[in-house]
Design a protein around this motif. Sequence first.
Motif, PDB file in Angstrom:
ATOM      1  N   VAL A 161       1.210  -0.518   2.971  1.00 13.42           N
ATOM      2  CA  VAL A 161       1.507  -1.805   3.601  1.00 13.42           C
ATOM      3  C   VAL A 161       0.650  -2.865   2.923  1.00 13.42           C
ATOM      4  CG1 VAL A 161       2.069  -0.761   5.811  1.00 13.42           C
ATOM      5  CG2 VAL A 161      -0.300  -1.404   5.340  1.00 13.42           C
ATOM      6  N   PRO A 162       0.961  -4.165   3.144  1.00 18.30           N
ATOM      7  CA  PRO A 162       0.112  -5.220   2.576  1.00 18.30           C
ATOM      8  C   PRO A 162      -1.348  -5.005   2.949  1.00 18.30           C
ATOM      9  CG  PRO A 162       2.111  -6.154   3.492  1.00 18.30           C
ATOM     10  CD  PRO A 162       2.116  -4.698   3.870  1.00 18.30           C
ATOM     11  N   GLY A 163      -2.207  -5.078   1.952  1.00 20.06           N
ATOM     12  CA  GLY A 163      -3.618  -4.818   2.169  1.00 20.06           C
ATOM     13  C   GLY A 163      -4.005  -3.407   1.782  1.00 20.06           C
TER      14      GLY A 163
END
Length: 436
Positions: A161-163
């Motif tokens: 996921v983003p991050g």
Amino acid sequence: MKNFIDNYFQIKQHGSTISREIIAGMTTFTTMAYIIVVNPKILEAAGIPFGPSMVATIISAFFGTMAMGLYAKRPFAVAPYMGENAFIAFTVVKVMGYSWQTAIGAIFIGGMLFVIFTTTGIRTWMISAIPKNLKNAFVVGIGLFLTFIGLNTTGIVVLGVPGAPTHLGNLSSTSTLLAIGCFFLIALLMARKVSGAIIIGITATTVTAFFLGIASPPTEFISMPPSLEPTFLQLDITGSFTWGFISVILTVFILDFLDTMGTLYAVSYRAGLLDENGDLPEIEKPLLVDAVTTVLASLLGTTTTGVFVESATGIEAGGRTGLTSVTTAMLFLAALFLEPILTTIPPCAYGPSLIIVGMLMIAPCKDLIVDDISELVPAFLVITLMSFTYNLGTGMTAGFIAYPFMKIVTGKTKEISLGIWVLCILSVVFFITCPH
């Protein structure tokens, strides 16, 4: 007959044997057989019919790999590139709105340009101008790229996921555990110097996957290939000669130039085919095979072809001559009728071989110049961006731009050759015009 084969391919001079070369060719084919289905599946998104596209893929791979074996006498397999096919399908057709016929026309133009550049010696001149440190970085970068593909294919590493873009996969999955077992099986066999370690690992894992229900065994063994008529000679060359299409042609040209160059050097390094200067003797032969095959591929109805990085698996299995490629080519020809069998090899069986080869390809790390910042920065960008952008071309172009920049700011302008300036300019144009 045996003596003729030995002499023609100079097998004894390379310290190999006919049986080893054949096993190597089988290994290469097994690890890249996925292209038979994956390439037409991607191009299907552009509206190219799956059946004819599959036949075009197989014939292109057969012709290019056979020519590589008989003409260039190198253990390299040729097939439609991953990356270029996605660029054509999703960017040129889906996003930019061109027809697949016009997009394939760009492939033809790019191939013809490569034929001209190769026969005039321009490609060889440009490749010979690349500093050895960048060449070593290509090998390491491609090795990590292969490793990432293998880790992701097997489910050991998955998208996040983003991050946290990637993370560890589900290690309780039977398929993932089987892939890990395959990796260590191949490693064990290689440690014990067992010939054909990779193909033994792939075969054993595939059979195990059948028994565990992870993959389904083939219900039939032979099938007739679909007709090629819907894609044969359907390219639109005149439609490609428009101002708005220049960026597409340029992108196809640069991507193929860089992918072929980097892959060719990397697999040659692993095969021990480079000379004392780090160059591949008679490099114009494999380059010409690549160019001519791309032209043929466009006429058949598929995308840019080139040397496949999976050739390194056959090289690790002992392949050193053109007989390896001839074996792989004959298996591609058989694939026209054996598609039901080949498509049953699961990712958990062929993915670990990519990880193994990627591991072996980090060997040039020991030869990288790391105490000179003007050499380290370009090499670092090549290695990291190849893997982290999932694009070999991006890493190489970044290196070609960073190299002259770092030499200028460190007062070492005299170390920049004319060929590097040309590659730098092409790389800048690539980043400006390439549809991202």
